[in-house]
Scaffold this motif. Sequence first.
Motif, mmCIF file in Angstrom:
data_model
loop_
_atom_site.group_PDB
_atom_site.id
_atom_site.type_symbol
_atom_site.label_atom_id
_atom_site.label_comp_id
_atom_site.label_asym_id
_atom_site.label_seq_id
_atom_site.Cartn_x
_atom_site.Cartn_y
_atom_site.Cartn_z
ATOM 1 N N ILE A 146 -18.787 -1.015 5.059
ATOM 2 C CA ILE A 146 -18.952 -2.161 5.959
ATOM 3 C C ILE A 146 -18.235 -1.974 7.290
ATOM 4 O O ILE A 146 -18.782 -2.294 8.359
ATOM 5 C CB ILE A 146 -18.532 -3.487 5.276
ATOM 6 N N GLU A 147 -16.997 -1.471 7.285
ATOM 7 C CA GLU A 147 -16.289 -1.294 8.552
ATOM 8 C C GLU A 147 -16.960 -0.219 9.402
ATOM 9 O O GLU A 147 -17.069 -0.361 10.629
ATOM 10 C CB GLU A 147 -14.818 -0.933 8.285
ATOM 11 N N ASN A 148 -17.419 0.855 8.766
ATOM 12 C CA ASN A 148 -18.184 1.886 9.455
ATOM 13 C C ASN A 148 -19.463 1.287 10.037
ATOM 14 O O ASN A 148 -19.856 1.578 11.169
ATOM 15 C CB ASN A 148 -18.500 3.004 8.457
ATOM 16 N N ALA A 149 -20.113 0.426 9.252
ATOM 17 C CA ALA A 149 -21.366 -0.198 9.694
ATOM 18 C C ALA A 149 -21.154 -1.069 10.928
ATOM 19 O O ALA A 149 -21.986 -1.075 11.843
ATOM 20 C CB ALA A 149 -21.965 -1.015 8.557
ATOM 21 N N LYS A 150 -20.066 -1.804 10.979
ATOM 22 C CA LYS A 150 -19.790 -2.659 12.144
ATOM 23 C C LYS A 150 -19.733 -1.836 13.423
ATOM 24 O O LYS A 150 -20.262 -2.237 14.469
ATOM 25 C CB LYS A 150 -18.459 -3.398 11.949
ATOM 26 N N ARG A 151 -19.075 -0.681 13.349
ATOM 27 C CA ARG A 151 -18.945 0.157 14.542
ATOM 28 C C ARG A 151 -20.289 0.790 14.917
ATOM 29 O O ARG A 151 -20.666 0.833 16.096
ATOM 30 C CB ARG A 151 -17.892 1.238 14.300
#
Length: 443
Positions: free
Chosen positions: A295-300
Amino acid sequence: MLQLVKHTLPPRQKAGLSGITTCLMVILLLFTQCDAMTEEEPLPSAKQATTKAPDGVTTTLQTITTMDGAIAQVECSQEILPSGEIILMCMPAQWNGELILYAHGYVPEFEELALPDEAAIYMPLFTSFGYAFATTSYGENGIAVQSGLEDMINLRERFIQRYSAPRLIYLTGGSQGALITTLAMERHPELFSGGLSLCGPCGYFQGQLNYYGNFRVLFDYFFPGVLPGDAVHIPTELSAGWESYYVPLVLQAISQNPEATLKLLRTAQAPYDANVPGSIETTVIGVLTYDVRYIENAKRVFGGQPFDNEKQVYFGTGSFREDVRLNLKVQRFSADKTALREIRKNYETSGELSKPLVSGHTTKDPIVLYWNMPLYQAKTVLKGTSPLFSALPVDRYGHCTFTEQEIITAFGLLSQKVKGQELLARECDATGKIIRAVTVLKR
């Protein structure tokens, strides 16, 4: 990442895929001979002598012994590019003029760049049949669909510059690499002769992302307080201590409350197989891992938070009242519009094909859901390109858990569609094992 199951097909596999029949279907392209095999597999032996060229390319000469005793010499070169990307290109001495490119699946962004494990299996198989083979680590890990697509195109160009233009170029990939393969076949058909897409999120990428988020909010509903943060906020303590501390906590929680665990799986529509020991635990940990790592990778990558369950209706607890209570109390999140636009523009497939594409998917895949394959097939019907698409469902639990013969069957079908010719049928043993009968000798 693609997994290979080292066993024959289970009894429940569809009729017509028995060992001998499958083996008759899959022998590649008229120039290979398959004599009857014994039950014993050849023992691999290895000698290795590598050379390092001035430009930093490490070259290894390998001798591959096929199951019929034929010897194939293969030269493999490995190079680390200035970006850190690692590329592998292997050329058999008796090259058939065709190239197989392989795009690997998702790797967490914090891991070191490395060549895919599958290369150690696919390279000897395909080069023993006369194909050149090339793969790459990509220039980055994590959600690397767009950059990975460019890396595969660049790998194609590097191969042509180093050797020559192949007569046919097949693009293949598993999981995230399957999405790369499908998008490349849609957007750059002039570069590739055909594609093999295995267990990828190719039908509805946004829905696949939502599946990870849905599983996490439902886990937090049925098992409150086990994990810190939430579906779209992953605290450092959860990310850093996921395997060592939180995975054991999750396993303990679901073992102590099996009723809630089954409700979680049903409401999340997450596959498991009661006949496969440990499949419930594998599904729960596997899907939660994707939320924690993704999820954090996806946000970026997407420029905003992509998970949306504002209008999601959950059901499956076994009680209408409990379903209502669940939908009233479960956490809700709204995706950022920038992320939704980015996904629609660059990550959703269209079904617009002008070259053959073969897709394989396990029906009980807990990580990339099986409905991606029929949804993509529906897209090809709407676009009028369905004759170019072939779907190969495999009735099995697990993410990309294909047997060796299934991989070869799928590629054999792709080759047949590209060339428009029959495959040569010769009898093999009842197990249908092909890949494991290839022995690699390095020297």
